[in-house]
Design an enzyme around this catalytic site. Sequence first.
Site, short mmCIF file in Angstrom:
data_model
loop_
_atom_site.label_atom_id
_atom_site.label_comp_id
_atom_site.label_asym_id
_atom_site.label_seq_id
_atom_site.Cartn_x
_atom_site.Cartn_y
_atom_site.Cartn_z
N GLU A 169 33.29 52.79 -18.23
CA GLU A 169 33.80 52.07 -17.06
C GLU A 169 32.74 51.73 -16.02
OE1 GLU A 169 37.26 54.17 -15.61
OE2 GLU A 169 38.39 53.74 -17.41
N GLU A 354 41.20 53.86 -23.78
CA GLU A 354 42.05 54.64 -22.87
C GLU A 354 43.29 53.82 -22.53
OE1 GLU A 354 40.38 56.11 -19.16
OE2 GLU A 354 38.55 56.73 -20.21
#
Length: 444
Positions: A169, A354
């Site tokens: 991320e 995710e």
Amino acid sequence: MSNLEIIKQFPSDFLFGVATSSYQIEGNSYGSSGTCHWDDFAKNTGNVINNENGSIACSHYIKYQEDIDLIADAGFSAYRFSFSWPRILPQGKGTINPEAISFYDRLLDEMLQKDLKPFGTLYHWDLPSAFGKKGGWKNSDTTKWFADYTDIIMKRFSDRLYSLATINEPWCVSWLSHYLGEHAPGEKNVASAIKTMHMILLAHGRAMQVIRTHNFKNAGIVLNKQLVVPFDETEESQLAASVSDEIHNLWFDEAIFKGRYPSKTLEMFQKYMPEDYETDMDMISQSIDWVGVNYYTRSIIKSDKTEPFLGFSPVKGNLPTTDMGWEIYPEGLEYLVKRLHEHHSKSIPIFITENGMANNDFVENGIVDDIRRINYYYTHLQKVLRLIEANVPVKGYFAWSLLDNFEWAFGYTKRFGLVHVNFVTQKRTPKRSYYQFQKSLRNQ
Ligand code: IFM
């Protein structure tokens, strides 16, 4: 829908797994680990709810065998975890901590013994404190130290890794942590944020270069995507949403897959970009073998004259939300993955690395009844199935997360796990969602 039978409709080679990260579960007071910038950030009152930190977390460092058993018993075939940089190198560089090597050796061996494919991540936010003090990711030297750390991981563990991600991320590492100030190091400074938006991609590029020298062929990066929608039809809102989409999503897609930054945002950022950043773009855009997408929610963007740099900000929507206050919007996952495939990643495999929700879970008579989470997974898996049917090469799906854990600035107040953790006794209690995955995965 209160079951996950939909899993049975997926292709037989599709991978189902769970994801976690080192700082959120391991407990970094164990095993002679060094500290990271989250420990430093958490020391300042008000940064983390209840002034919590990851020093004990889920005691996974001690209980890793029980946790791997839980993953295998549910019938998952892959486990996405991250290496802790300060555990391996307590000072960030130099002397290697033998206890850390031994821990990841045991962890990987345990996974392989249980037939779980290890999906490692090099960096899931635990920057060694020593580097935090030297300017963190704003300092281009950090990208070189990251490459050295990558080399150590490759030498010690690449023989057992199925797959490796460089950065988890990059938007969170840069914008969320340096402009919005919500994550360590908690800066609220546009110059820092923009510099980091580039440096974190450079770190990815340098790590990829090292990974290739080890002839490792299954490496990628994990991007967190958010569907950005304009508040209304006005030109102002449309423009605001398109810039926000660039900052959140396209900045990373364009850099990694096209070796350039999106034009509107680059124009806004120009004055703060690192000198000669263009010379790094080849390194940043070298080929990767797969790309990971983390998806949770959408954001609604409205022009906002009080916002000093961007001139826009997010506003609340009216869809049902999770315990994080995030709107539940599975359509966003389908749209973003399709766009990534068509415009950027093309034929390379995509993994949903995710997806999941925080829920106000509690144990009652030994049971955790998280029906809302089952429904969240069901509605998102429906979209993944549609992508596969449309020939988008989605090859795997990881539920976030195996365990309730340290949810960053929210401390231990938000529960994302398929397995409930009592943070006093460290007792694990599989939730109803865990058993639903188990039922479907085992009868696939
Ligand atoms: O817990 C985090 C994880 O570390 C990164 N992706 C989002 C999750 C939920 O906030």
